[in-house]
Design a protein around this motif. Sequence first.
Motif: not given
Length: 122
Positions: A13-16, A108-122
């Motif tokens: 939640q928002a603020g967390d 300009e970046y050569s290496y990346w991760g697969q990503g992680t989702q962040v969802t913030v509810s208001s």
Amino acid sequence: QVQLVESGGGLVQAGDSLRLSCAASGGSLNDYSMAWFRQAPGKERVFVAIKWNGGSESYSDSVKGRFTISRDNAKNMVYLQMNRLEAEDTAVYYCAAQISGNPWVAAEYSYWGQGTQVTVSS
């Protein structure tokens, strides 16, 4: 060649607060500048924060004062502590590594991760 794996995303939640982690393997983080980027749906991937291997940091204006990047080279880990989260922080967050180049530009970046989702509810 370094491999990166992010974790720690979720629905809050928002603020967390959330702490993202990035685990590196296949190389020493001592050789890289480490950054976090994020990509919201339908938008380009944008810079969030960077911590150079000399210890300096830089943040985007939208997260300055709320987010903190840290790194533990001995453990090959990078972290992003995110406080006072806002709905506008909703995105997939990516860990990235570079040896040199423009630190604010994703290309300009050569290496990346697969990503992680962040969802913030208001």
